[in-house]
Design a protein around this motif. Structure first.
Motif, PDB file in Angstrom:
ATOM      1  N   ARG A   1      -8.597  -2.364  -3.321  1.00  0.00           N
ATOM      2  CA  ARG A   1      -7.498  -2.371  -2.336  1.00  0.00           C
ATOM      3  C   ARG A   1      -7.673  -3.505  -1.327  1.00  0.00           C
ATOM      4  N   GLU A   2      -8.929  -3.807  -0.976  1.00  0.00           N
ATOM      5  CA  GLU A   2      -9.195  -4.874  -0.011  1.00  0.00           C
ATOM      6  C   GLU A   2      -8.893  -6.252  -0.625  1.00  0.00           C
TER       7      GLU A   2
ATOM      8  N   ASN B   1      -2.592 -10.614  -0.768  1.00  0.00           N
ATOM      9  CA  ASN B   1      -1.214 -10.561  -0.264  1.00  0.00           C
ATOM     10  C   ASN B   1      -1.061 -11.233   1.098  1.00  0.00           C
ATOM     11  N   GLU B   2      -2.161 -11.294   1.870  1.00  0.00           N
ATOM     12  CA  GLU B   2      -2.143 -12.064   3.118  1.00  0.00           C
ATOM     13  C   GLU B   2      -1.828 -13.527   2.813  1.00  0.00           C
TER      14      GLU B   2
ATOM     15  N   GLU C   1      -6.744  -6.801  -2.961  1.00  0.00           N
ATOM     16  CA  GLU C   1      -5.281  -6.844  -3.032  1.00  0.00           C
ATOM     17  C   GLU C   1      -4.681  -7.200  -1.667  1.00  0.00           C
ATOM     18  N   ARG C   2      -5.240  -6.603  -0.616  1.00  0.00           N
ATOM     19  CA  ARG C   2      -4.717  -6.860   0.732  1.00  0.00           C
ATOM     20  C   ARG C   2      -4.927  -8.328   1.115  1.00  0.00           C
TER      21      ARG C   2
END
Ligand code: ZN
Length: 419
Positions: free
Chosen positions: A112-113, A119-120, A115-116
């Motif tokens: 999840r990190e 996306n940033e 992915e985050r």
């Protein structure tokens, strides 16, 4: 040509060649000794002028996935550490995979990190710089990190750089700005071998939305199935994550969840409805019930053993031979457990028919090799057999031959006991 030949983990473009106003499909493009070869559906006359039209939608999706791969690579380094090194990548129109070295499996939190962070970079809208540089100059500026995707040939190399994020020697097709990616969603992480992890992800807003809709539909169907037995209060919002947690809980691949839920539902005893907070809770309870029912099936009541011994056994040269030909005898129990239970007695050989084939067991005081018997009878069933010397099974798809296989087993057992 505008057609990209397959290479660097990117599939070739497809599209059309216009020849005298006629469209000819281009199905595959590859580079052979520096020449770009187009494979067309029909032959093109020599010397004709042609106009090439690539399947732009497909190409654009590939570009999104390619630029996203570079972004994911950088996100992995940022989240997990600089030791992360690309081990391979494969792009497709629908998804891409990125393999990289890392000493331990990825946690859900890591994924999840990553992915985050990725996306940033998409949101920041950074221009993608493509430049041709002298090899020595590129190495001096950026170091060996350039060669993550492999070392290109030649004195001049093409460098794709997302300033402040990633820089790689790469001949693939890329977007002009990271914002064009739209959105990145990591579908799942896998451990593909010791020290190598794989991330499978989807790039592009529309494709991510399609994927999320598909996941929601799947979860809905699973919920409907579970509702035959469970009262589910809430359904989780993130369908993708929920599916992954269920797959992990059951230890099955993601695409086997439905089959597994169905099998578990079939196997657990019919009982009153069970309350569940959400889908994960229902699945946990289902799994527990299933494990318990399996354990129950392995607990063989002494009455069953007695019944089998009185109805299905015969004496042969001081041995007891048991042939349970009625499949209904074992249907509520684990046939291997029955066979093991029977073999606790002295000088006994047992053969039990179940819905897959035959199970064989023998007591410890007998010299016998049941594996060979299982192999031979298994071939009569169009399958095979194996196991241990005194506990083996056979099975196959031609169960109509089961009576014949049992007869054969009887002969083989008798001849082993006589020899
Ligand atoms: Zn690349």
């Amino acid at each position: 040509t505008a057609f990209y030949p397959e290479g660097g983990g990117q599939p070739s473009d497809v599209g059309k060649l216009m020849v005298d106003g006629k469209e000819i499909d281009v199905e595959y493009v590859e580079k052979i000794d520096g020449t770009i070869v187009h494979y067309t559906k029909e032959a093109v006359e020599k010397g004709k002028e042609v106009e090439g039209i690539i399947d732009w939608e497909r190409r654009y999706s590939l570009m999104k996935h390619h630029t996203a791969t570079h972004v994911i690579n950088s996100a992995c380094r940022k989240v997990l550490g600089d030791h992360v090194w690309q081990a391979g990548s494969q792009l497709d129109v629908d998804e891409a995979r990125f393999d990289f070295s890392h000493y331990k499996p990825l946690s859900e939190k890591d994924i999840r990190e990553i992915e985050r962070v990725a996306n940033e970079v998409v949101k920041e809208g950074i221009d993608v710089v493509k430049e041709f540089l002298e090899r020595s100059e590129a190495e001096k500026r950026y170091g060996v990190v350039l060669y993550q995707g492999g070392v290109p040939e030649g004195r001049i190399i093409r460098v794709v750089r997302i300033p402040g994020v990633d820089v790689e020697a790469c001949g693939g097709t890329h977007l002009n700005n990271t914002s064009e990616i739209g959105k990145i969603k990591v579908v799942r992480g896998e451990r593909i071998q010791d020290g190598v992890n794989r991330l499978i992800f989807v790039a592009g807003r529309e494709r991510v939305e399609e994927l999320e809709k598909r996941e929601e539909r799947r979860l809905k169907l699973i919920v409907e199935k579970l509702q035959e037995k469970f009262n589910i209060k809430n359904v989780e919002k993130d369908a993708g994550k929920t599916l992954q947690r269920i797959a992990k809980m059951f230890s099955v691949p993601l695409d086997k969840i439905e089959d597994t839920v169905e099998k578990f539902m079939r196997d657990i005893p019919k009982a009153e409805r069970i309350e569940a907070r959400n889908v994960i809770d229902a699945c946990e309870k289902l799994f527990k019930e299933w494990k318990r029912s399996r354990k129950e099936k392995k607990r063989i009541p002494s009455e069953l053993v007695e019944k089998i011994l009185s109805d299905y056994s015969e004496d042969y040269k001081g041995y007891k031979l048991v042939f349970v030909s009625d499949p209904n005898i074992s249907k509520d129990y684990d046939s291997i457990a029955i066979a093991e239970e029977l073999a606790r007695a002295e000088r006994i050989v047992a053969c039990i028919r179940d819905d897959k084939g035959l199970v064989f067991s023998a007591s410890q005081d007998i010299e016998i090799d049941l594996r060979e018997i299982a192999r031979k009878t298994g071939s009569l069933l169009g399958g095979g057999g194996g196991g241990k010397e005194r506990l083996a099974r056979c099975g196959g798809s031609r169960l109509e031959n089961i009576q014949k296989a049992m007869e054969e087993a009887k002969n083989l057992i008798k001849s082993q006991l006589s020899g």
